[in-house]
Design an enzyme around this catalytic site. Structure first.
Site, short mmCIF file in Angstrom:
data_model
loop_
_atom_site.label_atom_id
_atom_site.label_comp_id
_atom_site.label_asym_id
_atom_site.label_seq_id
_atom_site.Cartn_x
_atom_site.Cartn_y
_atom_site.Cartn_z
N ALA A 1 0.42 -1.36 -0.09
CA ALA A 1 0.16 -0.27 -0.08
C ALA A 1 0.43 1.29 -0.08
CB ALA A 1 -1.04 0.10 1.25
N GLU B 1 -0.73 -9.73 -0.45
CA GLU B 1 -1.88 -9.86 -0.38
C GLU B 1 -2.90 -9.70 -1.20
OE1 GLU B 1 -2.48 -6.35 2.43
OE2 GLU B 1 -3.06 -7.85 3.63
N GLU C 1 5.03 -5.42 6.75
CA GLU C 1 3.86 -4.12 7.79
C GLU C 1 4.26 -3.76 9.80
OE1 GLU C 1 2.63 -6.49 6.25
OE2 GLU C 1 1.20 -5.61 4.86
N GLY D 1 0.89 -5.37 0.93
CA GLY D 1 -0.67 -4.91 -0.45
C GLY D 1 -0.41 -5.69 -1.26
N1 COA Z 1 4.81 3.19 -0.74
C1 COA Z 1 5.14 3.94 -0.88
N2 COA Z 1 5.93 4.64 -1.86
C2 COA Z 1 7.32 3.34 -1.64
C3 COA Z 1 6.72 2.16 -1.76
C4 COA Z 1 5.56 2.09 -0.69
N3 COA Z 1 4.78 0.60 -0.47
N4 COA Z 1 7.19 1.47 -1.83
C5 COA Z 1 8.62 1.64 -2.67
N5 COA Z 1 8.09 3.29 -2.61
C6 COA Z 1 8.98 4.28 -3.38
C7 COA Z 1 10.30 4.59 -2.60
O1 COA Z 1 9.80 5.92 -1.26
C8 COA Z 1 10.97 5.20 -4.10
O2 COA Z 1 9.83 7.02 -3.88
P1 COA Z 1 11.03 7.91 -4.21
O3 COA Z 1 12.49 7.45 -5.45
O4 COA Z 1 10.34 8.98 -4.93
O5 COA Z 1 11.94 7.54 -2.74
C9 COA Z 1 10.62 4.46 -4.62
O6 COA Z 1 9.40 3.72 -4.56
C10 COA Z 1 11.50 3.65 -5.03
O7 COA Z 1 11.61 2.64 -4.16
P2 COA Z 1 13.18 2.41 -3.19
O8 COA Z 1 13.10 2.38 -1.62
O9 COA Z 1 13.74 4.11 -3.07
O10 COA Z 1 14.19 1.32 -3.77
P3 COA Z 1 15.09 0.35 -3.05
O11 COA Z 1 15.02 -0.38 -4.02
O12 COA Z 1 15.88 1.09 -2.44
O13 COA Z 1 13.28 -0.73 -2.00
C11 COA Z 1 11.81 -1.82 -1.21
C12 COA Z 1 12.96 -1.43 -2.57
C13 COA Z 1 10.53 -2.87 -1.70
C14 COA Z 1 12.60 -2.78 -0.66
C15 COA Z 1 11.43 -0.30 -0.56
O14 COA Z 1 11.27 0.45 -1.89
C16 COA Z 1 10.73 -0.41 0.38
O15 COA Z 1 10.93 -1.39 1.49
N6 COA Z 1 9.19 -0.36 0.07
C17 COA Z 1 7.41 -0.74 1.21
C18 COA Z 1 7.38 -2.06 1.86
C19 COA Z 1 6.59 -2.08 2.37
O16 COA Z 1 6.56 -1.40 3.96
N7 COA Z 1 5.14 -2.57 2.23
C20 COA Z 1 3.99 -2.32 3.20
C21 COA Z 1 3.76 -0.97 2.97
S1 COA Z 1 2.48 -1.56 3.81
#
Ligand code: COA
Length: 264
Positions: A65, A113, A133, A110
């Protein structure tokens, strides 16, 4: 047509691509609105016999999400978001047309999910699954606590949700989260190959299989209507005998020819 989705209809298979690659296809409110609408299209468009859900780009299916939309929300707003998300994902799960996830990278929160709400899943060898989460002081809210438990069992589901750890494609295959692992290039090809095989079967029988299997895993009495899965199977089995599809299937077998099913 949809601001956050790309759709292509080919050989009666609708491929739905979540298209926010710069945000790793995170599910913001607009994606959820578009998903609900595209599901209406899957339900109502007779040209569509099945659907694939996948993500845009090489990195992510859906990274969760959209966390930026969670900041400062109240308890009531949290409840509303979870209820809405669950309703949309139930719509995937209860679709009478097969909907399959082709997981092409991160399927987190999400995103995991969403994949789990689909009827089954394939993934590419670079895929990563998880419910992180807990790292945000949160829990899954779009059905993840239930579907992950159904798919991988209580112990593994507990560990994954409590640790927030990610698992790779091989582990997802081993734990029953996905049915196949392919190269990124082969992912959609393999998914379409399976759906092409399925689409030649009786649409009526497919719908009844989906309903009966769902009763086995959905304990909500509003959904099961007080009936056990075995009762539902008896009723559905009987219904097949009243269908043209079954007459066609049996006749075709006896005449040693391929059946032509019409979903009636
Ligand atoms: N919501 C909003 N934005 C998200 C996102 C999410 N769930 N997951 C990734 N993004 C965004 C990042 O903020 C980043 O945006 P920016 O370039 O404007 O800063 C962009 O997507 C690229 O992600 P980034 O984190 O730079 O890539 P990465 O390869 O370093 O890491 C992940 C990849 C998936 C490990 C990391 O993005 C992450 O942990 N995301 C959240 C996962 C999460 O907790 N999901 C559950 C949400 S309830």
């Amino acid at each position: 047509m949809y601001s956050t989705l790309l759709t292509t209809l080919e050989n009666n298979i609708l491929t739905i691509t979540i298209n926010r690659p710069e945000k790793l296809n995170a599910l913001n409110q607009q994606v959820m609105i578009d998903l609900e609408q595209v599901l209406n299209e899957v339900y109502n468009n007779g040209e569509i016999k099945s659907a694939i859900i996948t993500g845009s780009g090489e990195k992510a299916f859906v990274a969760g999400a959209d966390i930026t939309e969670f900041n400062g929300l109240t308890k009531e707003q949290g409840i509303t978001i979870a209820k809405k998300g669950q309703d949309i994902f139930f719509k995937i799960e209860n679709s009478h047309k097969p909907i399959v996830a082709a997981v092409n990278g991160f399927a987190l929160g999400g995103g995991c999910e969403l994949a789990m709400a689909c009827h089954f899943r394939l993934c590419s060898d670079n895929a990563k699954f998880g419910q992180p989460e807990v790292n945000l002081g949160l829990i899954p809210g779009y059905g993840g606590t239930q579907r992950l438990t159904q798919l991988v069992g209580k112990g593994k589901a507990m560990e994954l949700m409590m640790s927030g750890a990610l698992i790779n494609a091989a582990e997802a295959l081993q734990s029953g989260l996905v049915n196949y692992v392919t190269t990124p290039h082969e992912l959609l090809l393999k998914t379409k190959e399976i759906l092409t095989l399925i689409q030649n079967k009786s649409p009526l029988a497919l719908a009844k299989i989906i309903d009966c299997v769902n009763v086995a895993v959905i304990s909500d009495s509003a959904y099961t209507n007080g009936k056990s899965g075995y009762d539902k199977e008896i009723e559905s089995f009987g219904d097949c005998f009243a269908s043209e599809d079954m007459k066609e299937g049996v006749t075709a077998f006896l005449e040693k020819r391929a059946p032509v099913f019409r979903g009636k």
